[in-house]
Design a protein around this motif. Structure first.
Motif, PDB file in Angstrom:
ATOM      1  N   LEU A  14       0.837  -1.212   0.000  1.00 17.89           N
ATOM      2  CA  LEU A  14       0.000   0.000   0.000  1.00 17.89           C
ATOM      3  C   LEU A  14       0.875   1.267   0.000  1.00 17.89           C
ATOM      4  N   SER A  17       2.707   1.722  -3.252  1.00 17.50           N
ATOM      5  CA  SER A  17       1.786   2.189  -4.295  1.00 17.50           C
ATOM      6  C   SER A  17       1.544   3.689  -4.168  1.00 17.50           C
ATOM      7  N   LEU A 155      -2.825  -0.052  -6.137  1.00 18.08           N
ATOM      8  CA  LEU A 155      -3.693   0.307  -4.998  1.00 18.08           C
ATOM      9  C   LEU A 155      -4.967  -0.525  -5.013  1.00 18.08           C
ATOM     10  N   ALA A 158      -4.020  -3.876  -3.882  1.00 16.51           N
ATOM     11  CA  ALA A 158      -3.772  -3.890  -2.439  1.00 16.51           C
ATOM     12  C   ALA A 158      -5.088  -3.882  -1.672  1.00 16.51           C
ATOM     13  N   GLY A 159      -6.050  -3.095  -2.181  1.00 14.09           N
ATOM     14  CA  GLY A 159      -7.360  -3.039  -1.525  1.00 14.09           C
ATOM     15  C   GLY A 159      -8.058  -4.388  -1.522  1.00 14.09           C
ATOM     16  N   ILE A 208      -6.125   7.118  -0.663  1.00  8.54           N
ATOM     17  CA  ILE A 208      -6.441   6.321   0.545  1.00  8.54           C
ATOM     18  C   ILE A 208      -7.949   6.317   0.786  1.00  8.54           C
ATOM     19  N   LEU A 211      -9.689   4.182  -1.734  1.00  7.69           N
ATOM     20  CA  LEU A 211      -9.403   2.780  -1.432  1.00  7.69           C
ATOM     21  C   LEU A 211     -10.310   2.271  -0.310  1.00  7.69           C
TER      22      LEU A 211
END
Length: 564
Positions: A14, A17, A155, A158-159, A208, A211
């Motif tokens: 995260l 990214s 991202l 990662a989410g 963020i 996400l």
């Protein structure tokens, strides 16, 4: 233990990214500013004739460079350099807030469209263009774009790997906040502001937020509160940059803060109806579940509506905003600072892009040229001064001015060296070389003025007196030097294509001819005992120094015209 390792890997994924996102956007912004730096500079300087064109200019430039901070810092720099008025700057800053909404739409796109099809061709084409040096800035831009899109893909990945929608602890944490309470909204607004101030990137905070919302764990009301905080936090960059600048630059940065704070205040008053209206436009129901894919679009739409409506309201109150920031930041009295050394246009913390830095240095160099011309004016006054007390005071003032010119040369040179550390275009490198030569020759003019004043001081102390003919001839030579300095300042303040260097050469030729004539006359006068050798020596010292001053002026003008 394995679970903890997984969390660490996901966290690193995260953070990496986000780092790649910030780097990609910065690379895009810098490449575009290098590619179209002079054009951007002229657009900002000229397309601000009224509040509407100023706002549109700010919007277009920010959409181009993908950074409202870059546009705002540029604008603050222009105000500092005296190229934009405060009211023009406020309209550009309003436009920058609209332009930055494009970033949110690009990010929301990254969560709804597979961007890998764009990433790899961009890397390939960018690499080819970078190696073909002629188009390297286009290649840098494509590389930056590819990095930005790759970071959005990472991202999103990662989410998904975090699987937050099935993490009961995280769901319970966010569910513990009362989304119907204004206190909760204010708390998340403060968190968004704080994080943006710390990371100095509104794009990272937006990423963020998107996400967390896309996974469905962060309620839309709290996500929007973070976005509102990011709008306030993003003003920190310009305000930090303006801290060491002049009052007008600090006022422009403060206007940016006031603009966003006002917008947040009115949105807080109508928060829930306004958010519900935005959700309705997108077709999202805040009370229903299973619509997490629409949340990034809701955030982008809110960001756009917030900034567009805020600008539509405040654009008609620019004069009132100008008065407000002038009242909050009054001009400091200058009387006590008259002899304090401070550069007028250059502040080292404003070095953001080479084009802006070069502009600042050019303005400061032009101010330097004015200063040495004024210094020569003091020498001419000293030449005619007969009162001993007034003569001594003026001589000390010229001494102080000479010290100031030494400091100006060092500070401007240090600034240009700082700029030279960056990646510069060939044109910008050439401009810096020219300015380095200009400031060196301008400092030599200051030295020549001081040497002339010292010669006059020696004459005063010795009690020697020039004849009427000597006085008349020195006045004629000083008049030519003054004409040369005036022509130099015209060239320094204008565009070189609008001027003819031959006028400077003509004056220099007249100075040389007169100098030769006066030196020949001096030899004959000393031999014929018209005046003694000591007077003749002082006379020739004045003639030689005035001729040198003329040479330095020619060197400055040649440097300005790009001649070696």
């Amino acid at each position: 233990m394995e679970t903890n390792q997984n969390y660490v890997l996901v966290a690193l994924h995260l953070l990496g990214s986000l780092g790649l996102l910030i780097y990609g956007m910065r690379m895009m912004s810098e490449a575009l500013q290098k590619l179209a730096g002079p054009q951007l500079r002229h657009i900002l300087a000229k397309m601000t004739t009224n509040r509407i064109t100023g706002m549109l200019t700010g919007t277009l430039v920010t959409c181009a460079v993908q950074s409202s901070s870059a546009t705002t810092v540029m604008t603050v720099s222009f105000v500092s350099a005296g190229l934009l008025t405060l009211s023009q700057a406020i309209s550009v800053i309003m436009g920058a807030n609209i332009g930055t909404t494009l970033t949110a739409w690009i990010m929301s796109l990254g969560y709804n469209v597979d961007l890998t099809n764009i990433v790899y061709p961009s890397f390939l084409i960018g690499m080819v263009l970078i190696y073909k040096k002629r188009h390297r800035y286009v290649g840098d831009f494509l590389y930056g774009t590819a990095f930005m899109f790759l970071s959005l893909v990472m991202l999103s990945s990662a989410g998904k790997s975090m699987d937050l929608e099935h993490n009961e602890a995280v769901i319970a944490f966010f569910a513990s906040f009362d989304t119907s309470s204004h206190l909760t909204i204010l708390a998340f607004l403060a968190i968004g502001t704080l994080i943006t101030c710390i990371v100095q990137s509104s794009a990272a905070v937006m990423a963020i937020t998107i996400l967390l919302c896309s996974t469905g764990v962060l309620p839309i009301y709290l996500g929007i509160a973070l976005v509102m905080g990011e709008n306030i936090g993003t003003t920190a960059t310009a305000n930090l940059v303006a801290l060491g600048s002049n009052t007008q630059a600090r006022r422009a940065a403060l206007a940016h803060l006031l603009f966003n704070v006002f917008g947040v205040m009115w949105v807080l008053i109508v928060f829930y109806p306004f958010v519900n209206m935005v959700c309705q436009i997108v077709g999202y129901d805040p009370t229903a579940g299973g619509q997490s894919l629409r949340l990034p679009v809701v955030l982008a739409m809110f960001h756009t509506c917030f900034n567009v409506i805020n600008t539509a309201i405040l654009i008609w109150f620019i004069p009132q905003m100008e008065r407000a920031v002038c009242w909050l930041l009054p001009e400091k009295p200058q009387a006590a600072k008259k002899e304090e050394f401070r550069l007028q246009y250059i502040q080292s913390n404003l070095v953001q892009t080479p084009e802006i830095a070069v502009l600042q240095a050019q303005k400061e160099t032009a101010a330097f040229a004015e200063r040495v011309a004024d210094m020569f004016g003091m020498v001419r006054t000293l030449f005619f001064e007969s009162d001993q007390k007034d003569f001594a005071e003026l001589f000390k003032q010229i001494e102080r001015e000479e010290d100031m010119t030494d400091k100006m040369e060092i500070e401007i040179a240090r600034y240009l060296e700082q700029v030279s550390d960056g990646h510069l275009s060939d044109e910008t490198k050439q401009k810096i070389r020219q300015m380095m030569r200009e400031i060196s020759e301008l400092e030599s003019i200051g030295d020549a003025c001081y040497k002339l004043s010292r010669t006059l001081d020696r004459k005063q102390e010795s009690g020697k007196i020039f004849t009427d003919h000597q006085n008349k001839q020195l006045q004629a030579l000083m008049m030519l030097c003054n004409e040369a300095l005036e022509q130099m300042n015209i060239v320094m303040h204008g565009h070189r294509s609008d001027h003819d260097i031959r006028e400077t050469f003509r004056i220099e030729n007249d100075i040389n001819l007169l100098r030769q004539q006066l030196k020949t006359e001096n030899v004959s006068a000393v031999n014929d005992h018209v005046y003694d050798y000591a007077v003749g020596t002082l006379y020739v010292d004045m003639i030689n120094e005035l001729e040198k001053l003329g040479d330095y002026v020619v060197n400055v003008v040649e440097a300005r015209f790009g001649r070696q």
